[in-house]
Structures are given as C-alpha cells and as structure tokens.
Design a protein around this motif. Sequence first.
Motif, mmCIF file in Angstrom:
data_model
loop_
_atom_site.group_PDB
_atom_site.id
_atom_site.type_symbol
_atom_site.label_atom_id
_atom_site.label_comp_id
_atom_site.label_asym_id
_atom_site.label_seq_id
_atom_site.Cartn_x
_atom_site.Cartn_y
_atom_site.Cartn_z
ATOM 1 N N SER A 151 -1.992 31.900 -13.723
ATOM 2 C CA SER A 151 -3.391 31.967 -13.886
ATOM 3 C C SER A 151 -4.247 31.776 -12.506
ATOM 4 O O SER A 151 -3.471 31.506 -11.654
ATOM 5 C CB SER A 151 -3.661 30.863 -14.788
ATOM 6 N N ASP A 153 -6.085 29.393 -11.831
ATOM 7 C CA ASP A 153 -5.887 27.983 -11.469
ATOM 8 C C ASP A 153 -4.612 27.871 -10.878
ATOM 9 O O ASP A 153 -4.303 27.071 -9.985
ATOM 10 C CB ASP A 153 -6.243 27.289 -12.753
ATOM 11 N N GLU A 154 -3.589 28.485 -11.555
ATOM 12 C CA GLU A 154 -2.007 27.920 -11.004
ATOM 13 C C GLU A 154 -1.988 28.439 -9.634
ATOM 14 O O GLU A 154 -1.592 27.939 -8.565
ATOM 15 C CB GLU A 154 -0.916 28.532 -12.072
ATOM 16 N N GLU A 157 -3.899 26.184 -7.255
ATOM 17 C CA GLU A 157 -2.902 25.241 -6.984
ATOM 18 C C GLU A 157 -1.858 25.376 -5.945
ATOM 19 O O GLU A 157 -1.850 24.627 -5.007
ATOM 20 C CB GLU A 157 -2.292 24.628 -8.339
ATOM 21 N N GLN A 162 -9.334 26.965 -3.446
ATOM 22 C CA GLN A 162 -10.325 26.820 -4.747
ATOM 23 C C GLN A 162 -9.931 28.353 -5.605
ATOM 24 O O GLN A 162 -9.584 29.199 -4.991
ATOM 25 C CB GLN A 162 -11.619 26.675 -4.446
ATOM 26 N N LYS A 163 -10.091 28.109 -6.960
ATOM 27 C CA LYS A 163 -10.381 29.183 -7.815
ATOM 28 C C LYS A 163 -11.173 30.456 -7.239
ATOM 29 O O LYS A 163 -10.513 31.432 -7.382
ATOM 30 C CB LYS A 163 -10.441 28.705 -9.014
#
Length: 194
Positions: A151, A153-154, A157, A162-163
């Motif tokens: 995703s 977000d993943e 990370e 940042q996304k």
Amino acid sequence: MAITKSDIELWMAFKEGSERALERLYRRYFPGLSRYGYRIMPDRVLVEDAIQDVFVDLWRRRAYLSEIENVRAYLFRSLRNQLLRNSRHDIFEGAEDIDDFLDYLFTLSSEQQSIDRETQSSRAESIQNALAHLSNRQWEAVHLRFYQGMSLDEAAEVMDIQKQVVKNLLSKSYAVLRVSLKALISLFPAIFSC
C-alpha cells in the motif's frame, strides 16, 4: 485446510524465542525480499547475504525489539538499510589483490549474462527500457507498490518518507512511463499487438 499464523503472531512468538517462528517468517518473506533486493543491488550473493544478516540481527536483538504493526514493511525496510550499510564497504577492502577484484567483476558479468538470457521477451525488454527512464526513487516506489503489492502507507514506511511523497513519485513515474512506452509502441507496434 492448514491454519497459518498471522505475521503478528509469528513476530510475537519469534520475540519470545521461537526459532520456528523466525524460520517461518524467513520462508514467507525470502522470495519478496530477494526480488526487492536484486533491484537495489544486482548481485544475488550480496542480496542473499544481506537477507541472512537481517534475520541473524533480528534473532540477536529479539529481546530489545519493539512491537510493530506491519512485519512485511519492517523486513523490507530492514533489508534496504542492510544493503545500504553493506554497499558502503569498499569493494577492494576484502580483495587480497587485483585478481580477486577481476574474479568479482567476472562473477557479476556472468550473472548479468544469465539474467539477460532469461529476459529475452520483447515485451519485457521494452517495459524494462521504459522503467530505466525512472530515477532510483521513482523506480523504488513503483517496485514496492506494484511488484511487491504494498500500500502507499507501507511503501512510505519502507522508504522512510511521507505518503504524499510516494504519491508524487508514482505520479511522476506514470508520466515518464507513458512517454517512454508511447515511443516504444510507435517504434515497435508488432511487439505490443496481441
């Protein structure tokens, strides 16, 4: 039907000292980590060594590791950091003489020839050429998002950004790929016709 433990359950069991849980995490993630690592560093041996280093280090530090929400992202990020640490070592550092270095170059060349033989498909080659127009960060975002199925977000990370930055990298990547593939399609229309 076999019941499979979730990543979090395996992580908790591993932290409590279960070698079996660590082994299951290793087997579950080795293929994806390998593919990701090969794109960062095209030397199979170095990538596999880095994966081993990640899991050995996890085992040694298991009592001090914190709780995590996403085991997959944690492992990918750990591999990325390990490869960066390993790549900082000078290649001549371990070589006894120039012959060792030449052997190393020959090994890389042999592996590259083997990889090239496996990817002779015209379509795959054309797509690879288009991907080559991406910056390293753009490529990494595309790889994590689409090759690894992470995703936003993943991916953020793993990349430690940042996304929104991942979204921007992907947007720019799409623009570059559209232009690259449009040119390839116009030059080689038979390759893309089905």
